[in-house]
Design a protein around this motif. Structure first.
Motif, PDB file in Angstrom:
ATOM      1  N   MET A   1      51.800 -17.672 -43.574  1.00 34.37           N
ATOM      2  CA  MET A   1      52.207 -16.061 -43.195  1.00 34.37           C
ATOM      3  C   MET A   1      53.011 -15.490 -42.921  1.00 34.37           C
ATOM      4  SD  MET A   1      48.518 -15.363 -43.840  1.00 34.37           S
ATOM      5  CE  MET A   1      48.650 -13.775 -42.304  1.00 34.37           C
TER       6      MET A   1
ATOM      7  N   ALA B   1      50.515 -20.914 -40.788  1.00 35.91           N
ATOM      8  CA  ALA B   1      51.148 -19.696 -40.341  1.00 35.91           C
ATOM      9  C   ALA B   1      52.881 -19.480 -40.338  1.00 35.91           C
ATOM     10  CB  ALA B   1      51.101 -20.522 -38.658  1.00 35.91           C
TER      11      ALA B   1
ATOM     12  N   GLY C   1      57.123 -22.936 -37.303  1.00 35.94           N
ATOM     13  CA  GLY C   1      55.157 -22.127 -37.635  1.00 35.94           C
ATOM     14  C   GLY C   1      54.807 -22.748 -36.750  1.00 35.94           C
TER      15      GLY C   1
ATOM     16  N   ARG D   1      52.572 -14.714 -33.527  1.00 38.99           N
ATOM     17  CA  ARG D   1      51.436 -15.328 -33.916  1.00 38.99           C
ATOM     18  C   ARG D   1      51.624 -16.381 -34.641  1.00 38.99           C
ATOM     19  NH1 ARG D   1      49.864  -9.589 -37.287  1.00 38.99           N
ATOM     20  NH2 ARG D   1      51.715  -9.943 -37.710  1.00 38.99           N
ATOM     21  N   TYR D   2      52.737 -16.440 -35.424  1.00 34.25           N
ATOM     22  CA  TYR D   2      53.190 -17.565 -36.261  1.00 34.25           C
ATOM     23  C   TYR D   2      53.283 -18.529 -35.695  1.00 34.25           C
ATOM     24  CZ  TYR D   2      49.959 -14.219 -39.307  1.00 34.25           C
ATOM     25  OH  TYR D   2      48.617 -13.050 -39.357  1.00 34.25           O
TER      26      TYR D   2
END
Length: 376
Positions: A156, A153, A148, A202-203
């Motif tokens: 998430m 992250a 991550g 995104r992560y």
């Protein structure tokens, strides 16, 4: 998947110890790092990831290893957990690998681990290739694309799974640098293989699948690729921040707006003039490392006039290495890279498509043109 999400959890308690005390890693120097006052922090990083899913504790069971390898954090945060492997008080790589085997045998949906590139290598050596893994960045070196972007992250990504979101899987590179050589001033990056990771740009740190780039990580990947290619030739290092990232990874002084020369990964000339470059490279096999000016696309003729047409001809088109992040290339909106060496014949000769290095063993085919062709 059963109604309870079975999350494998492993912490490398020694990960990151060498960073704060300038040991450039933790492999084989954990005792020295502790003697210098380093404090373990990998468990804190893992806890930051798990805190994201605290509201889902009734849906999650942690399958972990004893003590500092995971059990302590599970108890601290109040997760239901099962200890699948009992480790020694002072852990080593073998404990990580044995813990992975035991956790896999217990049956888990995802393996979450906290560590650095050395930990990723240890896990890669024994993990089932069908088991998704996700790293929580806790080491000094984080070049592998299986982590991550931050501990939060990583948490998430697990939250998305628990929410029932559709999370695809991709392969992420497992990379590492030889720390012993690094401490002696030599950088040797190597790709060891791939592990299955959630494809959440995104992560996730991975940058090869078209996700959002994180400049520091991408530049580190680009630098590792270039350094791996450095053998016996001389390397002429052009100006710009992307080339500077290679110099930084090598631990060498860099002339951001000038041209430097490297031999055997050591600096042999700084901020060189056109005539000095010709003299130092005469009758030598050379490679030229350059990047583009962001927004403009010039790779020759802007800020690097020390690279004379005579030098470029001596180097040869096939020995020009162009570096760029995909973000910078996309910003050109399809416009070609530009050569403006002052020699129209050379500019024409340099036209064509080049493999632009955009990551570790990652390339984009991109057009190079001269100003006259661009204006037509």
């Amino acid at each position: 998947m059963s109604s309870t999400f079975r999350l494998g959890v492993i912490i490398n308690p020694l990960a990151g110890l060498g960073g704060s005390v300038a040991l450039k890693g933790s492999d084989g120097v954990a005792a020295e790092a502790m003697a210098r006052g380093a404090e373990p922090k990998a468990h804190l990083r893992l806890a930051q990831a798990l805190e994201v899913i605290l509201p889902y504790r009734d849906k999650v069971e942690l399958i972990t290893a004893s003590g500092a390898m995971g059990e302590e954090v599970a108890l601290q945060l109040g997760f239901n957990h099962q200890v699948a492997y009992h480790s020694a008080v002072e852990t080593e790589a073998r404990d990580t690998q044995d813990a992975v085997r035991a956790i896999q045998a217990s049956g888990v949906d995802l393996l979450l681990f906290a560590g650095g590139d050395g930990t990723a290598r240890d896990i890669f050596a024994v993990v089932d290739e069908t088991l998704p893994v996700l790293g929580v960045p806790a080491g000094v070196k984080i070049h592998s694309g299986v982590y991550g972007i931050t501990p939060h992250a990583s948490g998430m990504v697990i939250k998305l799974l628990l929410d029932g979101e559709l999370v695809s899987l991709m392969t992420g590179d497992v990379m590492d640098i030889d720390e012993v050589a690094f401490r002696q001033g030599t950088v040797k990056a190597r790709r060891f293989g791939e592990m299955l990771v959630p494809a959440e740009p995104r992560y996730i740190q991975a940058v090869k699948m078209g996700g959002k780039e994180v400049d520091e990580l991408v530049l580190s990947d680009i630098a590792a690729h270039v350094i791996e290619q450095m053998e016996d030739e001389l390397f002429i290092m052009g100006s710009g921040s992307t080339v500077a990232a290679v110099m930084q990874e090598l631990g060498l002084a860099n002339t951001l707006l000038g041209v430097d020369l490297i031999a055997h990964r050591q600096l042999v000339g700084s901020d060189l003039t056109a005539s000095e470059l010709l003299e130092l490279t005469q009758d030598r096999q050379c490679k030229l490392v350059i990047t583009l000016i962001g927004g403009q696309g010039h790779i020759l003729g802007r800020g690097n006039q020390q690279l004379s047409s005579r030098l470029i001809r001596a180097v040869g088109k096939e020995n020009i290495i162009i570096l760029a992040t995909k973000t910078k290339l996309k910003a050109l909106e399809g416009r070609p890279l530009i050569v403006d060496s002052g020699d129209p014949e050379l500019d024409a000769e340099l036209c064509g498509y080049y493999k632009v290095v955009t990551g570790y063993r990652d390339y984009v085919m991109y057009q190079v043109a001269n100003p006259d062709l661009v204006s037509r």
